[in-house]
Design a protein around this motif. Sequence first.
Motif, mmCIF file in Angstrom:
data_model
loop_
_atom_site.group_PDB
_atom_site.id
_atom_site.type_symbol
_atom_site.label_atom_id
_atom_site.label_comp_id
_atom_site.label_asym_id
_atom_site.label_seq_id
_atom_site.Cartn_x
_atom_site.Cartn_y
_atom_site.Cartn_z
ATOM 1 N N THR A 43 -25.916 -12.309 -11.653
ATOM 2 C CA THR A 43 -24.563 -12.243 -10.932
ATOM 3 C C THR A 43 -24.032 -12.766 -11.639
ATOM 4 O OG1 THR A 43 -24.978 -13.562 -8.519
ATOM 5 C CG2 THR A 43 -25.726 -11.505 -9.066
ATOM 6 N N SER A 44 -24.585 -13.947 -13.485
ATOM 7 C CA SER A 44 -23.021 -14.630 -13.729
ATOM 8 C C SER A 44 -21.774 -14.108 -14.240
ATOM 9 C CB SER A 44 -23.613 -15.703 -14.332
ATOM 10 O OG SER A 44 -24.036 -15.375 -15.361
ATOM 11 N N GLY A 45 -22.153 -12.465 -14.921
ATOM 12 C CA GLY A 45 -20.987 -12.267 -15.251
ATOM 13 C C GLY A 45 -21.655 -10.354 -15.650
ATOM 14 N N THR A 46 -20.394 -9.729 -16.631
ATOM 15 C CA THR A 46 -21.046 -8.448 -17.183
ATOM 16 C C THR A 46 -19.645 -8.378 -17.944
ATOM 17 O OG1 THR A 46 -19.389 -7.643 -15.943
ATOM 18 C CG2 THR A 46 -21.460 -7.459 -15.050
ATOM 19 N N LYS A 47 -19.475 -7.712 -18.951
ATOM 20 C CA LYS A 47 -19.385 -7.168 -19.737
ATOM 21 C C LYS A 47 -17.840 -7.012 -19.382
ATOM 22 C CE LYS A 47 -17.930 -3.333 -20.833
ATOM 23 N NZ LYS A 47 -17.223 -2.622 -21.586
ATOM 24 N N ASP A 48 -17.074 -6.843 -18.598
ATOM 25 C CA ASP A 48 -15.552 -6.700 -17.408
ATOM 26 C C ASP A 48 -15.723 -7.863 -16.706
ATOM 27 O OD1 ASP A 48 -15.144 -4.569 -18.761
ATOM 28 O OD2 ASP A 48 -16.001 -3.032 -17.781
ATOM 29 N N ILE A 54 -17.208 -11.061 -9.475
ATOM 30 C CA ILE A 54 -18.207 -10.471 -8.846
ATOM 31 C C ILE A 54 -18.249 -11.044 -7.980
ATOM 32 C CG2 ILE A 54 -20.427 -10.104 -8.948
ATOM 33 C CD1 ILE A 54 -20.508 -10.190 -12.219
ATOM 34 N N GLN A 55 -18.192 -12.787 -7.578
ATOM 35 C CA GLN A 55 -18.195 -13.190 -6.105
ATOM 36 C C GLN A 55 -16.965 -12.883 -5.241
ATOM 37 O OE1 GLN A 55 -18.322 -17.600 -6.310
ATOM 38 N NE2 GLN A 55 -20.858 -17.506 -7.507
ATOM 39 N N ASP A 56 -15.634 -12.542 -5.304
ATOM 40 C CA ASP A 56 -14.699 -12.219 -4.975
ATOM 41 C C ASP A 56 -14.078 -11.072 -4.947
ATOM 42 O OD1 ASP A 56 -11.568 -13.158 -4.312
ATOM 43 O OD2 ASP A 56 -11.087 -11.750 -6.006
ATOM 44 N N LYS A 57 -14.395 -9.875 -6.001
ATOM 45 C CA LYS A 57 -14.972 -8.622 -5.137
ATOM 46 C C LYS A 57 -16.237 -8.175 -4.507
ATOM 47 C CE LYS A 57 -13.849 -5.658 -8.863
ATOM 48 N NZ LYS A 57 -14.081 -3.846 -9.911
ATOM 49 N N ILE A 58 -17.169 -8.732 -4.083
ATOM 50 C CA ILE A 58 -18.051 -8.223 -3.705
ATOM 51 C C ILE A 58 -18.145 -9.069 -1.541
ATOM 52 C CG2 ILE A 58 -19.534 -10.241 -3.559
ATOM 53 C CD1 ILE A 58 -20.574 -6.491 -2.472
ATOM 54 N N GLU A 59 -17.230 -10.883 -1.920
ATOM 55 C CA GLU A 59 -16.340 -11.063 -0.490
ATOM 56 C C GLU A 59 -15.403 -10.219 0.069
ATOM 57 O OE1 GLU A 59 -15.710 -15.156 -1.278
ATOM 58 O OE2 GLU A 59 -17.515 -15.437 -2.435
ATOM 59 N N ASN A 60 -14.180 -9.229 -1.368
ATOM 60 C CA ASN A 60 -13.375 -9.031 -0.313
ATOM 61 C C ASN A 60 -13.942 -6.933 0.544
ATOM 62 O OD1 ASN A 60 -11.364 -9.853 -0.701
ATOM 63 N ND2 ASN A 60 -11.367 -9.650 -2.791
ATOM 64 N N MET A 61 -15.385 -7.431 -0.195
ATOM 65 C CA MET A 61 -16.162 -5.560 0.849
ATOM 66 C C MET A 61 -17.208 -6.596 1.653
ATOM 67 S SD MET A 61 -17.257 -3.418 -2.654
ATOM 68 C CE MET A 61 -17.101 -4.822 -4.223
ATOM 69 N N ALA A 62 -16.739 -7.811 2.159
ATOM 70 C CA ALA A 62 -17.707 -8.301 3.955
ATOM 71 C C ALA A 62 -18.940 -8.169 3.383
ATOM 72 C CB ALA A 62 -17.041 -7.415 4.698
ATOM 73 N N GLY A 63 -19.373 -8.217 2.240
ATOM 74 C CA GLY A 63 -21.160 -8.069 1.555
ATOM 75 C C GLY A 63 -21.140 -9.023 0.815
ATOM 76 N N GLY A 64 -22.348 -9.160 0.285
ATOM 77 C CA GLY A 64 -23.159 -10.536 -0.393
ATOM 78 C C GLY A 64 -24.247 -9.195 -1.715
#
Length: 192
Positions: A43-48, A54-64
């Motif tokens: 989970t250390s990165g993707t093309k975009d 990634i961490q910020d996006k999933i945390e903003n969705m209240a997830g992991g």
Amino acid sequence: MTVVFRTNESTAILSVRAGALGGLRAEDKNFLGSSDLLSRVWTSGTKDLTELEIQDKIENMAGGISAFSGRNSVGLNMQTLSPFENEAIELFSEVLAAPIMNDQAIDREKHMMQEALRSREDNPAQIASLQFLETIFAGHPYANDMMGTKESIETNGSTLSRKPGKHFRTARISSKNLVIRLRRTKFINLSI
């Protein structure tokens, strides 16, 4: 690819798990610990997206979201609240299908693995457990340490591609070898 879908209307949680045969059992002796390293940097990165995005996006969705490796398998997990299901499935699909292993993350995690090996030398119970596995599984991949050796950890960065679709990850994770389990409140289109 096999997709197992289950609805659960009693909870507002989306849970996705993708797993593939692999892990310690599939590792080359020269690259022991490569599955463990993969699970640490997947989970250390993707093309975009960077690791922090990634961490910020999933945390903003209240997830992991996290990766795993074991003796027989490697894979990726995600849980989030169902109101974020479309964004979450998009993120999961990107991390699953097109990760880019960040050089800094690989170096960081290799250092952490080396430190963990050193600290185990001071723990008699862990030493005994490793010796037990070496004895009972002699000649079988299970006799090896899942984290690898000091030497194999140094070599392992080269087995993880910094570009999508190469080397170790794609040798282990393919549509022939992948099972995805999806649990949510209603059916959705999963395109990976």
